[in-house]
Design an enzyme around this catalytic site. Structure first.
Site, PDB file in Angstrom:
ATOM      1  N   HIS A 103      43.055  43.005  39.665  1.00  0.00           N
ATOM      2  CA  HIS A 103      44.398  43.509  39.388  1.00  0.00           C
ATOM      3  C   HIS A 103      44.338  44.588  38.312  1.00  0.00           C
ATOM      4  O   HIS A 103      43.541  44.484  37.371  1.00  0.00           O
ATOM      5  CB  HIS A 103      45.307  42.376  38.926  1.00  0.00           C
ATOM      6  N   HIS A 178      37.582  38.661  41.161  1.00  0.00           N
ATOM      7  CA  HIS A 178      37.764  37.215  41.263  1.00  0.00           C
ATOM      8  C   HIS A 178      38.213  36.819  42.672  1.00  0.00           C
ATOM      9  O   HIS A 178      38.656  37.656  43.454  1.00  0.00           O
ATOM     10  CB  HIS A 178      38.806  36.721  40.248  1.00  0.00           C
ATOM     11  N   ARG A 198      42.415  44.502  46.930  1.00  0.00           N
ATOM     12  CA  ARG A 198      41.476  43.700  47.728  1.00  0.00           C
ATOM     13  C   ARG A 198      40.238  44.555  48.007  1.00  0.00           C
ATOM     14  O   ARG A 198      40.363  45.676  48.533  1.00  0.00           O
ATOM     15  CB  ARG A 198      42.161  43.283  49.028  1.00  0.00           C
TER      16      ARG A 198
END
Length: 322
Positions: A103, A178, A198
Site C-alpha cells: 500500500h 505482504h 497487487r
C-alpha cells in the site's frame, strides 16, 4: 442527537480467495462460499456503514458525522480529519492465499488517488495448522532484483514467511510487501483507504477466466525494498487490564482479556472508541445506552461518552482510538 454505542450492518465482500469462516466462526450472514471480508465499520465511498441498533438504526455513519462531528469523532479527530472517518475495520477470511501486495503512503496516495495511505495491523483470530503470512522481504533487495524476480517468476523466493497462531499480531506499514496466507482468519484495523497495489497473484484467474489486474509500475516507487524486522507486535496479555499493542500516528490499539467487569474513564479522550470482540461476549454501557457484543462484532462508542463500562465474565477485545 443521542449518540449511544453503535453496531453496524456488516458489509460482506465476495473475494476469489474467500471462504465460509466468517459464517462458521463469526456468525456473519453470508450466503456465498467465497466471502472473504466483512467490513464492520467503513466510511469508504460506496461502502458506508449503516447503524444496526437503537433509534438511529438505518442511519449511515456519514449522516451521524455530518450532524454531530465533534460528538462522534472527538474534537482532536475532527480538527485533523474533518468529517472523514479515518479508520476502516474488517474481519478477513483467507481460504486461499491473498495476492501479494503493498500500500502507498499518505503522500503518494494523495498525489495519485486523492486518498489516505494505508497503514494497517492484523490480529490473528484463527489459523489452520501451518498457516502463514507473508510480511516483507527475507533479505535486502534492489529495485532491479525485485523487477527481475517478477520477470523470472521467482518473487516468492525473496519473501519472508511467518507461521501464525491465534493472538499473533502484525503491524504493516506502508510500502511493506505482504499477503495473508490460506487458512488465516483475522481482524484488520487500517486507515480509511481501499488503495492496494497487487504485484503477484499466483497466476490465478477469476470466475470469468481472466487474470486479475496487477499494479507493477505503481508499486515500484511505493515499495520498501529493505529487510526489516519491524512487523511482529509484542504485547502484554495481563488479565483484566488494558494492554498496549500498537501506537502509531493513525490509530492506537489495546488488548483486553477480561474475566470480570471493567470501567474505562474516557472523559478526556478526544476520540471515538472502537471495540472489536475477538472472543467471548460482553455488554458495553455508556451514559447514553448499552449494547451487547460477541465474538465477531464491533461497537463504535462516540467521543462524547465519558465512561465505558464493560460487563462480562469472559471477553477478549481490541480497543481502537485515534
Amino acid at each position: 442527537m443521542n449518540l449511544y454505542p453503535f453496531k453496524f450492518q456488516p458489509i460482506l465482500k465476495e473475494r476469489l480467495w474467500g471462504g465460509t469462516k466468517l459464517k462458521e466462526v463469526l456468525g456473519k450472514p453470508i450466503e456465498s462460499e467465497i466471502t472473504g471480508e466483512s467490513w464492520e465499520l467503513s466510511a469508504v465511498e460506496g461502502d458506508i456503514s449503516t447503524v444496526a441498533n437503537g433509534p438511529l438504526a438505518g442511519t449511515s455513519l456519514q449522516q451521524i458525522i455530518d450532524q454531530d462531528p465533534e460528538g462522534l469523532l472527538g474534537k482532536d479527530v475532527f480538527e485533523r480529519f474533518g468529517k472523514d472517518f479515518p479508520i476502516l475495520i474488517k474481519f478477513i477470511d483467507a481460504k486461499q492465499d491473498l495476492s501479494i501486495q503493498l500500500h502507498p503512503n499518505d503522500e503518494l496516495a494523495k498525489k495519485r488517488h486523492n486518498s489516505f495511505g494505508k497503514t494497517e495491523m492484523w490480529y490473528v483470530m484463527d489459523a489452520d495448522p501451518g498457516a502463514n503470512l507473508i510480511v516483507g522481504f527475507n533479505k535486502d533487495v534492489t529495485k532491479e532484483e525485485y523487477s527481475k524476480s517478477l520477470e523470472n517468476d521467482t518473487l516468492l523466493d525473496l519473501l519472508n514467511y511467518e507461521q501464525v497462531k491465534e493472538g499473533d499480531t502484525f503491524f504493516i506499514n506502508t510500502g511493506k510487501i505482504h499477503a495473508i496466507g490460506a487458512g488465516v482468519l483475522l481482524a484488520e484495523i487500517q486507515q480509511t483507504s481501499d488503495i492496494t497495489y497487487r504485484v503477484f497473484d499466483f497466476n490465478r484467474r477469476d470466475k470469468n477466466g481472466n487474470l486479475r489486474e496487477l499494479h507493477t509500475d505503481l508499486a515500484l516507487d511505493a515499495m520498501d525494498y529493505a529487510k526489516k524486522d519491524d512487523f511482529k507486535v509484542g504485547y502484554d496479555t495481563q488479565k483484566d487490564a488494558v494492554n498496549t499493542m500498537v501506537d502509531c500516528p493513525y490509530f492506537k490499539t489495546n488488548f483486553m482479556n477480561l474475566d470480570k467487569d471493567l470501567s474505562l474513564d474516557v472523559a478526556n479522550r478526544s476520540s471515538f472508541t472502537i471495540l472489536m470482540c475477538v472472543g467471548g461476549s460482553a455488554e458495553v454501557i455508556t451514559e447514553a445506552g448499552s449494547v451487547k457484543i460477541q465474538k465477531g462484532e464491533t461497537v463504535l462508542v462516540p467521543a462524547n461518552s465519558t465512561n465505558i463500562s464493560i460487563q462480562t465474565d469472559s471477553v477478549k477485545l481490541l480497543e481502537v482510538t485515534v
